[in-house]
Design an enzyme around this catalytic site. Structure first.
Site, PDB file in Angstrom:
ATOM      1  CG  ASP A  45      -9.249   8.246  17.977  1.00  0.00           C
ATOM      2  OD1 ASP A  45      -8.401   7.976  18.694  1.00  0.00           O
ATOM      3  OD2 ASP A  45     -10.311   8.530  18.181  1.00  0.00           O
TER       4      ASP A  45
HETATM    5  N1  URA Z   1     -10.951  12.853  20.509  1.00  0.00           N
HETATM    6  C1  URA Z   1     -11.289  11.812  19.893  1.00  0.00           C
HETATM    7  O1  URA Z   1     -12.463  10.895  20.221  1.00  0.00           O
HETATM    8  N2  URA Z   1     -10.410  11.133  18.827  1.00  0.00           N
HETATM    9  C2  URA Z   1      -9.348  11.831  18.571  1.00  0.00           C
HETATM   10  O2  URA Z   1      -8.413  11.334  17.740  1.00  0.00           O
HETATM   11  C3  URA Z   1      -8.847  13.043  19.540  1.00  0.00           C
HETATM   12  C4  URA Z   1      -9.924  13.397  20.479  1.00  0.00           C
END
Ligand code: URA
Length: 235
Positions: A103
């Protein structure tokens, strides 16, 4: 393979620049200056130089990036900065893409490659490739939460696969090991036990730990051993 294709694939020049360089006698194949950039060469056998420098050909490139906050795991975007922008100009020309997603506000280990087959294998749910996340949460994680997170929680009708949770002493942080990669998985898993992620960083992918010498935003090519380890998933 055509000489101009090779030189553009390794990020040294565009096909037009390559044509000009050949005309000017600035490209050699096995010690002889070539006249034309469209000649066919074997990158495994022929020795090529461009502007006097030997050309190193690698079919695939594998990069480890320590992703900073604020960048998205994509090759281009109209609104946001992408992780590709963190690479140098020459490396940006290699056709790399992120192997999986973190993310925008998640940090840490992201592999970039132009090896589509391997990337597909590493991300395929069938192959259970592990990913380790260091996290901090808003509230204490009870034994019951731990048990639920490890055995599987319901995310919009789908159960998560068994996971491993190593809690730190404060019980508000730890390392979660997953073998799948559902959308926002770690954040949603914590929400499923009425908690919230306040910090998330991937510290290991497919058995390769994040190189702690890499500062945020820094990257390097995988070592020969790391590359061989990743490629072993193709067997
Ligand atoms: N899980 C998440 O919630 N975000 C990420 O970026 C990776 C795994």
């Amino acid at each position: 393979m055509r000489l101009d294709k090779l030189l553009s694939e390794v990020g040294l020049c565009s096909r037009t620049e390559c044509k000009k360089a050949a005309k000017a006698g600035r490209i050699t194949v096995d010690g002889v200056a070539v006249k034309s950039a469209d000649m066919h060469i074997d990158p495994e056998k022929n020795v090529i130089t461009y502007l006097g420098q030997p050309v190193e050909y690698k079919k695939f490139t594998y990069i480890m990036l320590n992703k900073p906050e604020g960048y998205i795991s994509a090759t281009d975007d109209k609104k946001d900065h992408t992780v590709l922008e963190l690479l140098d100009e020459r490396t940006q020309k290699l056709g790399l893409f992120p192997c999986g997603r973190l993310d925008k506000n998640t940090l840490g280990l992201l592999i970039l490659t132009n090896d589509g087959e391997l990337c597909h294998r590493l991300l395929s749910p069938k192959h259970h490739v592990s990913k380790v996340y260091y996290f901090r949460a808003e509230r204490l994680i009870t034994d019951e939460d731990k048990e639920r997170l490890e055995s599987g929680v319901n995310l919009d009708g789908e159960m998560t696969k068994p996971a491993k949770l190593m809690l730190y002493e404060d019980r508000m942080s730890g390392q979660l090991t997953l073998t799948e990669g559902k959308f926002h998985q770690v954040k949603r898993m914590l929400e499923a036990v009425c908690n919230k992620i306040t910090y998330l960083e991937r510290v290991e992918f497919a058995g390769i730990p994040l190189d702690t010498d890499l500062k945020r935003g820094e990257w390097r090519e995988l070592s020969t051993d790391e590359e061989a380890h990743l490629r072993s998933f193709l067997n």
